[in-house]
Every structure is written in structure tokens, then in C-alpha cells.
Design a protein around this motif. Structure first.
Motif, short mmCIF file in Angstrom:
data_model
loop_
_atom_site.label_atom_id
_atom_site.label_comp_id
_atom_site.label_asym_id
_atom_site.label_seq_id
_atom_site.Cartn_x
_atom_site.Cartn_y
_atom_site.Cartn_z
N CYS A 44 0.84 -1.21 0.00
CA CYS A 44 0.00 0.00 0.00
C CYS A 44 0.88 1.25 0.00
CB CYS A 44 -0.90 0.02 1.23
SG CYS A 44 -2.19 -1.25 1.20
N SER A 45 0.42 2.28 -0.70
CA SER A 45 1.16 3.54 -0.74
C SER A 45 0.88 4.33 0.54
CB SER A 45 0.72 4.37 -1.95
OG SER A 45 -0.62 4.82 -1.77
N GLU A 46 1.70 5.36 0.77
CA GLU A 46 1.50 6.22 1.95
C GLU A 46 0.14 6.90 1.91
OE1 GLU A 46 3.32 6.53 4.76
OE2 GLU A 46 4.52 4.91 3.93
#
Length: 87
Positions: A44-46
Motif C-alpha cells: 500500500c502507498s503512503e
């Protein structure tokens, strides 16, 4: 002393490997119907992590098909606090 195994959200009761695995990233769910479970956030991205998650659960306020809302704790991003339930 070994750390106790922690169950991962979404694993079935008959899953032979329902626990956290090395090399994966997790967030601890705190409060609400999914309290104590880990959420696998590997990849997952930030920005995705900042949004939190609406997780399907049968044991929330709205029963089967309802969702429990969890978001990152401002003081500890490894813990996601329960923010309520939604249909």
C-alpha cells in the motif's frame, strides 16, 4: 521469549496460516469489532495508508455486509483506531 502469533484480518477459520508472516507489513486494529487483528498493508502507498480502511465484518453494528471503519492513530501509525461502523 517468542512474541505470540497474531491473527490477520480476512483469514478464514480453517486457514492453515492465519497468522502474521515475516516480510509483510501490518497495522494493528484497535477497538471495535476487529480489535486485536492485524491488517496486511503490504504494497500500500503512503496515501492509501493515510486514508485508513472500511473493512467488511459480520460482527459490527450493521451485521453481515456491514463495514468497520479504521484509521491511523495520529501518534502511532502502526495502530489503526476504530472510527465506527457503516452499512
Amino acid at each position: 521469549m517468542d512474541e505470540p502469533r497474531r491473527r490477520v484480518y480476512g483469514s478464514d477459520h480453517d486457514d492453515p496460516h492465519p497468522y502474521a508472516r515475516s516480510g509483510r507489513d501490518y497495522r494493528e486494529l484497535v477497538g471495535g469489532p476487529l480489535d486485536g487483528l492485524l491488517l496486511d498493508v503490504t504494497g500500500c502507498s503512503e496515501s492509501e495508508l493515510a486514508d485508513g480502511a472500511a473493512l467488511i465484518t459480520e460482527i459490527g453494528q450493521f451485521g453481515p455486509g456491514g463495514r468497520a471503519l479504521y484509521g491511523p492513530r495520529p501518534t502511532d501509525s502502526l495502530k489503526w483506531d476504530w472510527e465506527g461502523d457503516t452499512p
